[in-house]
Design an enzyme around this catalytic site. Sequence first.
Site, PDB file in Angstrom:
ATOM      1  N   LYS A  90       0.850  -1.291  -0.010  1.00 17.34           N
ATOM      2  CA  LYS A  90      -0.087  -0.110   0.055  1.00 17.34           C
ATOM      3  C   LYS A  90       0.862   1.171  -0.051  1.00 17.34           C
ATOM      4  O   LYS A  90       1.807   1.464   0.817  1.00 17.34           O
ATOM      5  CB  LYS A  90      -1.043  -0.050   1.239  1.00 17.34           C
ATOM      6  CG  LYS A  90      -1.750   1.295   1.316  1.00 17.34           C
ATOM      7  CD  LYS A  90      -3.024   0.934   0.607  1.00 17.34           C
ATOM      8  CE  LYS A  90      -3.825   2.224   0.382  1.00 17.34           C
ATOM      9  NZ  LYS A  90      -3.547   2.779  -0.890  1.00 17.34           N
ATOM     10  N   GLN A 111       7.184   4.047   3.987  1.00 15.75           N
ATOM     11  CA  GLN A 111       5.782   3.612   3.940  1.00 15.75           C
ATOM     12  C   GLN A 111       5.517   2.400   4.774  1.00 15.75           C
ATOM     13  O   GLN A 111       4.457   2.066   5.512  1.00 15.75           O
ATOM     14  CB  GLN A 111       5.336   3.244   2.642  1.00 15.75           C
ATOM     15  CG  GLN A 111       3.737   3.439   2.460  1.00 15.75           C
ATOM     16  CD  GLN A 111       3.216   4.717   2.020  1.00 15.75           C
ATOM     17  OE1 GLN A 111       4.075   5.527   1.349  1.00 15.75           O
ATOM     18  NE2 GLN A 111       2.037   5.152   2.689  1.00 15.75           N
ATOM     19  N   LYS A 114       5.337   3.443   8.407  1.00 15.15           N
ATOM     20  CA  LYS A 114       4.166   4.329   8.306  1.00 15.15           C
ATOM     21  C   LYS A 114       2.887   3.546   8.528  1.00 15.15           C
ATOM     22  O   LYS A 114       1.940   3.760   9.491  1.00 15.15           O
ATOM     23  CB  LYS A 114       4.097   5.427   7.357  1.00 15.15           C
ATOM     24  CG  LYS A 114       2.937   6.367   7.370  1.00 15.15           C
ATOM     25  CD  LYS A 114       2.764   7.019   6.269  1.00 15.15           C
ATOM     26  CE  LYS A 114       4.037   7.624   5.527  1.00 15.15           C
ATOM     27  NZ  LYS A 114       3.648   8.704   4.216  1.00 15.15           N
ATOM     28  N   LYS A 126       5.507   1.779  -3.152  1.00 13.08           N
ATOM     29  CA  LYS A 126       5.363   3.126  -3.695  1.00 13.08           C
ATOM     30  C   LYS A 126       5.623   2.969  -5.016  1.00 13.08           C
ATOM     31  O   LYS A 126       6.313   2.175  -5.510  1.00 13.08           O
ATOM     32  CB  LYS A 126       6.242   3.906  -3.030  1.00 13.08           C
ATOM     33  CG  LYS A 126       5.970   5.549  -3.165  1.00 13.08           C
ATOM     34  CD  LYS A 126       5.240   6.095  -2.220  1.00 13.08           C
ATOM     35  CE  LYS A 126       4.757   7.488  -2.061  1.00 13.08           C
ATOM     36  NZ  LYS A 126       4.382   7.906  -0.859  1.00 13.08           N
ATOM     37  N   GLY A 165      -2.857   8.021  -4.302  1.00 10.72           N
ATOM     38  CA  GLY A 165      -2.103   9.513  -4.873  1.00 10.72           C
ATOM     39  C   GLY A 165      -1.161   9.772  -4.077  1.00 10.72           C
ATOM     40  O   GLY A 165      -0.521   9.129  -3.050  1.00 10.72           O
ATOM     41  N   ASP A 166      -0.211  10.581  -4.540  1.00 12.50           N
ATOM     42  CA  ASP A 166       0.788  11.498  -3.942  1.00 12.50           C
ATOM     43  C   ASP A 166       1.137  12.794  -4.731  1.00 12.50           C
ATOM     44  O   ASP A 166       0.291  13.022  -5.257  1.00 12.50           O
ATOM     45  CB  ASP A 166       2.025  10.475  -4.030  1.00 12.50           C
ATOM     46  CG  ASP A 166       3.137  10.725  -2.962  1.00 12.50           C
ATOM     47  OD1 ASP A 166       3.141  10.622  -1.666  1.00 12.50           O
ATOM     48  OD2 ASP A 166       4.310  11.518  -3.185  1.00 12.50           O
ATOM     49  N   THR A 209      -4.781  13.412   5.296  1.00 12.37           N
ATOM     50  CA  THR A 209      -3.438  13.780   5.643  1.00 12.37           C
ATOM     51  C   THR A 209      -3.274  14.986   6.203  1.00 12.37           C
ATOM     52  O   THR A 209      -2.552  14.940   7.372  1.00 12.37           O
ATOM     53  CB  THR A 209      -2.518  13.824   4.298  1.00 12.37           C
ATOM     54  OG1 THR A 209      -2.985  12.399   3.528  1.00 12.37           O
ATOM     55  CG2 THR A 209      -0.880  13.478   4.626  1.00 12.37           C
ATOM     56  N   ASN A 240      -2.539  19.307  -1.781  1.00 15.58           N
ATOM     57  CA  ASN A 240      -3.469  18.644  -0.777  1.00 15.58           C
ATOM     58  C   ASN A 240      -3.216  18.623   0.571  1.00 15.58           C
ATOM     59  O   ASN A 240      -4.113  19.179   1.667  1.00 15.58           O
ATOM     60  CB  ASN A 240      -3.717  17.169  -1.468  1.00 15.58           C
ATOM     61  CG  ASN A 240      -4.827  16.303  -0.468  1.00 15.58           C
ATOM     62  OD1 ASN A 240      -4.015  15.596   0.365  1.00 15.58           O
ATOM     63  ND2 ASN A 240      -5.888  16.508  -0.727  1.00 15.58           N
ATOM     64  N   SER A 376      -7.049   5.898   3.702  1.00 18.70           N
ATOM     65  CA  SER A 376      -7.138   4.911   2.745  1.00 18.70           C
ATOM     66  C   SER A 376      -7.340   3.323   3.039  1.00 18.70           C
ATOM     67  O   SER A 376      -8.279   2.749   2.374  1.00 18.70           O
ATOM     68  CB  SER A 376      -5.657   4.864   1.915  1.00 18.70           C
ATOM     69  OG  SER A 376      -5.560   5.926   0.839  1.00 18.70           O
TER      70      SER A 376
HETATM   71  N1  GLU Z   1       0.795   8.999  -0.530  1.00 23.17           N
HETATM   72  C1  GLU Z   1       0.518   9.004   0.681  1.00 23.17           C
HETATM   73  C2  GLU Z   1       1.590   8.682   1.780  1.00 23.17           C
HETATM   74  O1  GLU Z   1       2.720   8.896   1.474  1.00 23.17           O
HETATM   75  C3  GLU Z   1      -0.871   8.106   0.821  1.00 23.17           C
HETATM   76  C4  GLU Z   1      -0.584   6.730   0.450  1.00 23.17           C
HETATM   77  C5  GLU Z   1      -1.762   5.786   0.427  1.00 23.17           C
HETATM   78  O2  GLU Z   1      -3.069   6.424   0.601  1.00 23.17           O
HETATM   79  O3  GLU Z   1      -1.917   4.611  -0.176  1.00 23.17           O
HETATM   80  O4  GLU Z   1       1.550   8.125   2.666  1.00 23.17           O
END
Ligand code: GLU
Length: 444
Positions: A90, A111, A114, A126, A165-166, A209, A240, A376
Amino acid sequence: MSYVDEIYERVVRENRGEVEFHQAVKEVLESLRLVIESKEDEYRKIALLERLTEPERIISFRVPWIDDNGQVQINKGYRVQFNSAIGPYKGGLRFHPSVNESILKFLGFEQIFKNSLTGHPIGGGKGGSNFDPKCKSDREIMAFCQSFMTELYKYTGAAQDVPAGDIGVGAREIGFLFGQYKRLTSQYEGMITGKGLKFGGSLVRTESTGYGVVYILEEMLKKNGKELVGKKVVISGSGNVAIYATEKAQQLGAKVIALSDSQGYIYDQNGINLEIVKQIKEVRRGTIEEYIEAVPSAKYTAGKGIWSIPCHIALPCATQNELDLEDAKMLRGNGCIAVAEGANMPCTMKATNYFQESDVLFMPGKAANAGGVATSALEMSQNSMHLYWTFAEVEEKLRRIMVNIFAKAEDAAKRYGVPGNYVVGANIAGFEKVVDAMIAQGIV
Ligand code: GLU
């Protein structure tokens, strides 16, 4: 040589020139030193850190598309599937000219921890492309997204890998990506998050976020005998994360006085008028400089320098390594008491260390910006159950998740004798769950 140092050297040697990835690994391993050294023999035997720092899989592909002049364009596409110990991969997709394997590996690595911290069953991944969505027509964006997904769909799925997204990937891009996935697979499933509200998206995902950054900031202040009300806040970025961090900070009684974009920054001593910013950035896709046309009393400065504005709280919400040691000293000198990272790794390691040594409360991105991916995960839950929760329900879940993340980071920092060090705390708390799962699943 200690296991931590040995692995860091190995990562540098085997991932040549990937400086962002080296930086992310160093930051995490350094802060885990105490935990790792207490179990060094056990971890070494099962090559735990070698496995943790090597992505399970990297997919790299060509993305051909046709621009509005009929010219064929080629971009690079990637998906880094870093770690699936606690759930399907994810993590977001980033479309930006700076994207390369090093940046995606740093982001994918961060990630893992996190996502673990959120408490949800999601692994780390990612992806993205060096495609630049700026100044492209909607048709060009669609052509690119369709081509990108035509390759990516082979490796994604609700139980396999769930992108989102990112930077450079928002609701418009997610819609095109989802549409193409559905067309290619005939599956209407929660294989991507950040979807539009009419086709499986979750309320609060857009805001999550930024809101999450402010929820955890408020908790950190509260637990340290301070409060958010009345504080002056400087936020970098105006995408965002920055927009919704501003919204929540204002709702909770703080005064946001500055925002920026890649071109420059605005300073509005009366407090940012967010509706104007939303019009410029979300509707017109313009530059932050346009703010002074609507608010002539505000000041625009081209280039970097937003951290020279005196404030109580700084929220870097733009991009990696945007706040260095000089900036950190300036902020502290001007009376800054707290920093929370809305972006991924926006503070350099020297800046982070400086904040911690000089008693500025510091919440790292892994914890501070985890509200996005956590929501998410809530979108994935709703998709699996084929139902929707209300705005209030999702927001309350998000708030609780952020408060919980704070508690986990605080608790881990205390357990390892470094109370108040939320960098160490967040890394340890994220690490423990992933490691336990990896050990239980054997050598894979
Ligand atoms: N891009 C966001 C992050 O850096 C969200 C990633 C997601 O929702 O999967 O965590």
